[in-house]
Scaffold this motif. Structure first.
Motif, mmCIF file in Angstrom:
data_model
loop_
_atom_site.group_PDB
_atom_site.id
_atom_site.type_symbol
_atom_site.label_atom_id
_atom_site.label_comp_id
_atom_site.label_asym_id
_atom_site.label_seq_id
_atom_site.Cartn_x
_atom_site.Cartn_y
_atom_site.Cartn_z
ATOM 1 N N GLY A 195 7.269 7.046 12.891
ATOM 2 C CA GLY A 195 6.181 6.071 12.977
ATOM 3 C C GLY A 195 4.885 6.705 12.515
ATOM 4 O O GLY A 195 4.606 7.866 12.832
ATOM 5 N N ASN A 196 4.115 5.956 11.729
ATOM 6 C CA ASN A 196 2.780 6.461 11.366
ATOM 7 C C ASN A 196 1.763 5.333 11.339
ATOM 8 O O ASN A 196 2.049 4.223 10.905
ATOM 9 C CB ASN A 196 2.751 7.285 10.080
ATOM 10 N N ASP A 197 0.577 5.672 11.871
ATOM 11 C CA ASP A 197 -0.536 4.739 11.873
ATOM 12 C C ASP A 197 -1.290 4.926 10.557
ATOM 13 O O ASP A 197 -1.519 6.066 10.134
ATOM 14 C CB ASP A 197 -1.432 5.085 13.073
ATOM 15 N N PHE B 164 0.817 -1.196 0.000
ATOM 16 C CA PHE B 164 0.000 0.000 0.000
ATOM 17 C C PHE B 164 0.867 1.270 0.000
ATOM 18 O O PHE B 164 1.772 1.387 0.817
ATOM 19 C CB PHE B 164 -0.885 0.018 1.264
ATOM 20 N N SER B 165 0.618 2.185 -0.889
ATOM 21 C CA SER B 165 1.177 3.541 -0.851
ATOM 22 C C SER B 165 0.817 4.254 -2.145
ATOM 23 O O SER B 165 1.087 3.749 -3.235
ATOM 24 C CB SER B 165 2.706 3.528 -0.717
ATOM 25 N N ALA B 166 0.213 5.439 -1.990
ATOM 26 C CA ALA B 166 -0.133 6.227 -3.178
ATOM 27 C C ALA B 166 1.052 7.079 -3.617
ATOM 28 O O ALA B 166 1.078 7.592 -4.725
ATOM 29 C CB ALA B 166 -1.315 7.129 -2.861
ATOM 30 N N GLY B 167 2.009 7.255 -2.683
ATOM 31 C CA GLY B 167 3.148 8.120 -2.979
ATOM 32 C C GLY B 167 2.922 9.560 -2.522
ATOM 33 O O GLY B 167 3.713 10.443 -2.838
ATOM 34 N N THR B 168 1.879 9.759 -1.741
ATOM 35 C CA THR B 168 1.578 11.131 -1.279
ATOM 36 C C THR B 168 2.678 11.647 -0.354
ATOM 37 O O THR B 168 3.153 12.777 -0.500
ATOM 38 C CB THR B 168 0.235 11.155 -0.509
HETATM 39 O O1 PAZ Z 1 2.327 7.105 0.089
HETATM 40 P P1 PAZ Z 1 1.263 7.343 1.113
HETATM 41 O O2 PAZ Z 1 1.228 8.775 1.547
HETATM 42 O O3 PAZ Z 1 -0.041 6.802 0.688
HETATM 43 O O4 PAZ Z 1 1.701 6.464 2.403
HETATM 44 C C1 PAZ Z 1 2.902 6.769 3.058
HETATM 45 C C2 PAZ Z 1 3.396 5.586 3.875
HETATM 46 C C3 PAZ Z 1 2.377 5.223 4.937
HETATM 47 C C4 PAZ Z 1 3.617 4.386 2.957
HETATM 48 C C5 PAZ Z 1 4.745 6.036 4.537
HETATM 49 O O5 PAZ Z 1 4.532 7.090 5.379
HETATM 50 C C6 PAZ Z 1 5.405 4.885 5.294
HETATM 51 O O6 PAZ Z 1 5.113 4.610 6.422
HETATM 52 N N1 PAZ Z 1 6.336 4.179 4.627
HETATM 53 C C7 PAZ Z 1 7.026 3.021 5.201
HETATM 54 C C8 PAZ Z 1 6.113 1.835 5.162
HETATM 55 C C9 PAZ Z 1 6.737 0.604 5.760
HETATM 56 O O7 PAZ Z 1 6.695 0.407 6.992
HETATM 57 O O8 PAZ Z 1 7.278 -0.177 4.967
#
Ligand code: PAZ
Length: 353
Positions: A278-280, A67-71
């Motif tokens: 860290g991000n939820d 998952f990731s849009a690249g935002t």
């Molecule tokens: O690209 P996006 O904005 O939709 O998401 C960003 C993200 C959540 C992929 C990024 O902030 C992140 O956490 N990247 C690392 C993901 C990982 O743990 O592999």
């Protein structure tokens, strides 16, 4: 070639998995870009962005995706450029990119901003000496002009300055090879290089030697695939590829909020880099947590963490109002990192005097 799954080290990975075909060409472009930025004395950040795929067949019909849009990556790249950094933007093909992200095909399709002036002849001009005659009769919807002008001005300025270099990947294999090669090129900048690893990278992959050549057939009913673990590349990246000098920021994505801080701390402890953000998944657009070392000691001079009552990690949360649609959290993330990177650079200068 390891006999059983999950035994790939970074070295065994790169000695058994083939490089992507365009690697040499990509790297000569990066070398030239880094040379120019070094000459100008600019700081350079490598931003990785978007998800990696894991193909299940050599003639790929099916693949797993992250998952990731690249935002996060595209938005952060813009703020780094604004802060005077040169940016190597390494992103998943067709994911969002700096500047054009404002007019993504799904959320803000650019065709909706354009108008055909009344009285325009809808047939393209047959006059080959005037190929622009049709475009001269297209204009931007008045209430969109201010925003578009702002984005366009920044985009043109970055192009004129030559401070943005773009690379693409699709598979996790492309990503790993590119990341290693770009990091090695960037390491010549020593502490002036930052690595901002926002891409969502698969933890599992199917080694080429185990892949079916042709489309997997559905005749047998269910599908069982055993994947190997992608090698943990942050350790060699910190210790070898970047020569221990780079300012390395990794991201940790979780869906269980209770795991976020402990997992980010484990990552910092294990790899010894500078910051884990860290991000939820559901709150990532308006809150993130920075996990970093509490004191200025380089990680290499710290022994094992024996005193658990005295944590050696600093935890700081960055939050914005979720209802404020004019604010992007990446602006604050980048501002904080630029500040910390400056300290990292001057710390190095002080210690070499
Ligand atoms: O690209 P996006 O904005 O939709 O998401 C960003 C993200 C959540 C992929 C990024 O902030 C992140 O956490 N990247 C690392 C993901 C990982 O743990 O592999």
């Amino acid at each position: 070639m390891p006999q059983s799954p999950s035994l790939f080290s970074a070295d065994s990975y790169f000695s058994t998995q083939p490089p992507p075909s365009g690697l040499e060409h990509d790297i000569s472009g990066v070398k030239e870009f880094v040379r120019r930025q070094k000459e100008k004395g600019r700081n350079v950040v490598l931003v990785t962005s978007g998800g990696t795929t894991v193909p299940l067949e050599l003639n790929v019909v099916r693949f797993l995706d992250n998952f990731s849009a690249g935002t996060r990556g595209a938005t952060s790249a813009e703020y780094f450029l604004k802060a005077g950094y040169a940016v190597i933007f390494m992103h998943r093909q067709f994911s969002l990119q700096p500047f054009s992200r404002h007019y993504s095909h799904s959320t803000n399709p650019f065709l909706d901003f354009l108008e055909i002036e009344p009285g325009t002849n809808m047939q393209p001009s047959s006059d080959v000496s005037d190929p622009g005659s049709m475009s001269s009769q297209i204009c931007v919807t008045p209430n969109k002009r201010k925003d578009l002008l702002e984005v366009l001005t920044a985009y043109k300025a970055v192009h004129a300055a030559g401070t943005l270099h773009t690379l693409t990947f699709v598979t996790v294999n492309d990503y790993l090879w590119l990341l290693r090669a770009v990091s090695q090129e960037l390491s010549v900048l020593k502490r002036k290089a930052m690595y901002y690893l926002a891409a969502a990278v698969s933890d599992f992959f199917l080694p080429r030697q185990k892949m079916s050549e042709h489309k997997i057939q559905s005749g047998k009913g269910s599908l069982h695939i055993e994947m190997d673990q992608v090698p943990k590349i942050l350790k060699p990246m910190v210790d070898d590829w970047t020569g221990k000098d780079g300012f390395i920021v990794s991201f940790k994505l979780e869906t269980d909020p209770a795991l976020l801080v402990p997992k980010a701390q484990i990552s910092l402890e294990r790899y010894g880099h500078q910051v884990v953000i860290g991000n939820d998944l559901n709150r990532r657009k308006y809150e993130v947590v920075f996990i970093s070392w509490k004191d200025a000691l380089p990680p290499s001079s710290k022994g094992p963490n024996s005193d658990l009552s005295n944590p050696r990690y600093a935890e700081s949360w960055l939050k914005i109002d979720p209802h404020d649609h004019n604010k992007e959290i990446e602006e604050d993330i980048v501002a904080e990192l630029v500040k910390r990177h400056k300290i990292w650079i001057t710390g190095a200068e002080a210690s070499t005097k």
